[in-house]
Design a protein around this motif. Structure first.
Motif, mmCIF file in Angstrom:
data_model
loop_
_atom_site.group_PDB
_atom_site.id
_atom_site.type_symbol
_atom_site.label_atom_id
_atom_site.label_comp_id
_atom_site.label_asym_id
_atom_site.label_seq_id
_atom_site.Cartn_x
_atom_site.Cartn_y
_atom_site.Cartn_z
ATOM 1 N N PHE A 1 0.379 -1.384 -0.021
ATOM 2 C CA PHE A 1 0.121 0.231 0.119
ATOM 3 C C PHE A 1 1.395 1.253 -0.437
ATOM 4 N N TYR A 2 2.373 1.392 0.483
ATOM 5 C CA TYR A 2 2.673 2.159 0.900
ATOM 6 C C TYR A 2 2.974 2.628 -0.455
ATOM 7 N N SER A 3 4.291 1.795 -1.514
ATOM 8 C CA SER A 3 4.602 2.533 -2.485
ATOM 9 C C SER A 3 3.039 2.747 -3.135
ATOM 10 N N ALA A 4 2.058 2.048 -3.928
ATOM 11 C CA ALA A 4 0.925 2.376 -3.793
ATOM 12 C C ALA A 4 0.547 3.693 -3.926
ATOM 13 N N MET A 5 0.186 4.440 -2.817
ATOM 14 C CA MET A 5 -0.043 5.629 -2.247
ATOM 15 C C MET A 5 1.074 6.676 -2.685
ATOM 16 N N ARG A 6 2.108 6.513 -2.660
ATOM 17 C CA ARG A 6 3.045 7.095 -2.844
ATOM 18 C C ARG A 6 2.829 7.609 -4.097
ATOM 19 N N LEU A 7 2.216 7.457 -5.326
ATOM 20 C CA LEU A 7 1.463 7.369 -6.308
ATOM 21 C C LEU A 7 0.900 8.977 -6.210
ATOM 22 N N PRO B 1 -0.577 13.116 -4.970
ATOM 23 C CA PRO B 1 0.262 14.078 -4.722
ATOM 24 C C PRO B 1 0.484 14.367 -3.049
ATOM 25 N N PRO B 2 1.767 15.043 -2.859
ATOM 26 C CA PRO B 2 1.467 15.000 -0.997
ATOM 27 C C PRO B 2 0.628 14.777 0.099
ATOM 28 N N ALA B 3 -0.487 15.635 -0.218
ATOM 29 C CA ALA B 3 -1.805 16.530 0.631
ATOM 30 C C ALA B 3 -2.644 15.104 0.914
ATOM 31 N N ARG B 4 -3.181 14.121 -0.296
ATOM 32 C CA ARG B 4 -3.788 12.748 -0.714
ATOM 33 C C ARG B 4 -2.914 11.732 -0.125
ATOM 34 N N ARG B 5 -1.520 11.582 -0.576
ATOM 35 C CA ARG B 5 -0.687 11.003 0.104
ATOM 36 C C ARG B 5 -0.793 10.897 1.420
ATOM 37 N N ASP B 6 -0.548 11.755 2.632
ATOM 38 C CA ASP B 6 -1.008 11.566 3.550
ATOM 39 C C ASP B 6 -1.848 11.545 4.745
ATOM 40 N N ALA B 7 -3.291 11.677 3.661
ATOM 41 C CA ALA B 7 -4.072 11.394 4.506
ATOM 42 C C ALA B 7 -4.744 9.947 3.876
ATOM 43 N N MET B 8 -4.346 9.183 2.773
ATOM 44 C CA MET B 8 -4.251 8.088 2.518
ATOM 45 C C MET B 8 -4.085 6.980 3.731
ATOM 46 N N PHE B 9 -2.358 7.451 3.996
ATOM 47 C CA PHE B 9 -1.418 6.899 5.258
ATOM 48 C C PHE B 9 -2.252 6.395 6.610
ATOM 49 N N ALA B 10 -3.315 8.402 6.597
ATOM 50 C CA ALA B 10 -3.569 8.401 8.272
ATOM 51 C C ALA B 10 -5.490 6.669 8.084
ATOM 52 N N ILE B 11 -5.850 7.257 6.926
ATOM 53 C CA ILE B 11 -7.065 6.531 6.617
ATOM 54 C C ILE B 11 -6.314 4.887 6.576
ATOM 55 N N TYR B 12 -5.443 3.917 6.293
ATOM 56 C CA TYR B 12 -5.092 2.571 6.439
ATOM 57 C C TYR B 12 -4.308 2.168 7.876
ATOM 58 N N ALA B 13 -3.570 3.791 8.562
ATOM 59 C CA ALA B 13 -3.406 3.572 9.962
ATOM 60 C C ALA B 13 -4.401 3.643 10.716
ATOM 61 N N PHE B 14 -4.985 4.279 10.241
ATOM 62 C CA PHE B 14 -6.863 4.178 11.628
ATOM 63 C C PHE B 14 -7.538 2.740 11.189
ATOM 64 N N CYS B 15 -7.351 2.205 10.272
ATOM 65 C CA CYS B 15 -8.156 0.725 9.494
ATOM 66 C C CYS B 15 -7.184 -0.613 10.376
ATOM 67 N N ARG B 16 -5.989 -0.170 9.993
ATOM 68 C CA ARG B 16 -4.998 -1.235 10.207
ATOM 69 C C ARG B 16 -5.202 -0.910 11.713
ATOM 70 N N GLU B 17 -4.979 -0.288 12.800
ATOM 71 C CA GLU B 17 -5.096 -0.458 14.192
ATOM 72 C C GLU B 17 -6.641 -0.946 14.673
ATOM 73 N N VAL B 18 -7.909 -0.397 14.235
ATOM 74 C CA VAL B 18 -9.080 -1.360 14.697
ATOM 75 C C VAL B 18 -9.558 -2.336 14.358
ATOM 76 N N ASP B 19 -8.532 -2.664 13.096
ATOM 77 C CA ASP B 19 -8.296 -4.303 12.582
ATOM 78 C C ASP B 19 -8.184 -4.942 13.772
ATOM 79 N N ASP B 20 -6.813 -4.479 13.607
ATOM 80 C CA ASP B 20 -5.579 -4.793 15.209
ATOM 81 C C ASP B 20 -6.462 -5.474 15.960
ATOM 82 N N ILE B 21 -6.661 -5.307 17.151
ATOM 83 C CA ILE B 21 -8.022 -4.649 17.710
ATOM 84 C C ILE B 21 -9.356 -6.305 17.663
ATOM 85 N N ALA B 22 -10.067 -6.257 16.439
ATOM 86 C CA ALA B 22 -10.433 -6.733 16.192
ATOM 87 C C ALA B 22 -10.318 -8.819 15.645
#
Length: 278
Positions: free
Chosen positions: A19-25, A27-48
């Motif tokens: 996902f990291y390599s794909a989202m680097r394509l 623009p910076p602001a949108r890339r950072d948004a996707m990294f943050a969304i991914y991190a949120f999803c990963r964290e709550v998924d790990d809880i489950a």
């Protein structure tokens, strides 16, 4: 010292996800948004998914609900939610979509899902996948109302593909996402996971569910064609890669659930070039 956005980017990179390599394509602001969304999803998924008492999982997910409230009040306290603050405002990410993701993880954390009915499976897919899609299309920059149709169908297509790929892995956690409706249709009435996984009619169940995934892929593609091309590039790439995975699963026909089915790296790169740049 790194700010929250930089910390999240570093964590996503360190995770080793493609996902990291794909989202680097992006623009910076949108890339950072996707990294943050991914991190949120990963964290709550790990809880489950973690080995912990059900009450503890529910408490931690409840804490995330409270954190989402603080995020939308402009006072996030955690690193991930702080990284989400600017994207939430700039790209109009919706509170209900974050809460829907938490609701989906709570379905896994609260009950051991085994052969849900089709309506429950569809609700689960909407929460854990299509809601992520609704957040993502906004981060990608899609402004058309039909972009939510892309999220609706592509999210379901991706999640059903995951389910069809991970039957054995899910069974290790006591879970079975194949719907009761399709199992019964093909004469599988046992509630024993071992019996279900070894039943000679299981491939028929998987073929039926794969046909539903195919239909969602086709409808997602039709919706993408009504959107501006540039913001849909990441969605087209994901659809292409997962569509190729589904084709491999169909060709394999679920003959041995322990076999790892995946798309070769070279083909992922080719699909990324074809659907991301051509």
């Amino acid at each position: 010292m790194m700010d929250a956005t930089q910390q999240i980017a570093a964590q996503v990179k360190a995770s080793g996800t493609s996902f990291y390599s794909a989202m680097r394509l992006l623009p910076p602001a949108r890339r950072d948004a996707m990294f943050a969304i991914y991190a949120f999803c990963r964290e709550v998924d790990d809880i489950a998914d973690e080995e912990a008492p059900q009450t503890e999982k529910q408490q931690r997910l409840a804490e995330w609900r409270a954190e989402i409230d603080r995020l939308y009040a402009g006072q996030p306290t955690g690193t991930i939610s702080q990284a989400l603050l600017t994207p939430m405002r700039e790209f109009k990410l919706r509170r209900e979509d974050f809460l829907a993701v938490i609701d989906g993880m709570e379905m896994d954390a609260t009950d051991t899902i085994q052969a849900p009915d089709m309506a429950t499976l569809d609700l689960y897919c909407d929460r854990v996948a299509s809601a992520v899609g609704r957040l993502s299309v906004r981060a990608f920059g899609a402004t058309e109302a039909v972009a939510d149709d892309v999220a609706y169908h592509l999210g379901r297509a991706l999640q059903l593909t995951n389910i069809l790929r991970d039957i054995e892995e899910d069974a290790g956690r006591g879970r079975l996402y194949l719907p009761h409706d399709l199992l019964a249709k093909h004469g599988i009435v046992s509630g024993d996971l071992a019996v279900i996984r070894q039943h000679p009619n299981l491939p028929r169940v998987c073929r039926d569910l794969a046909a539903r995934a195919k239909d969602h892929f086709a409808k997602a593609d039709a919706a993408m064609r009504q959107c501006a091309k540039e913001p849909m590039r990441p969605a087209r790439i994901m659809g292409a890669v997962y569509g190729a995975l589904l084709d491999k699963l169909i060709a394999w026909d679920w003959r041995d659930l322990t076999t790892e089915i995946k798309v070769p790296k070279w083909r992922k790169i080719w699909l990324a070039i074809r659907y991301g740049f051509l």
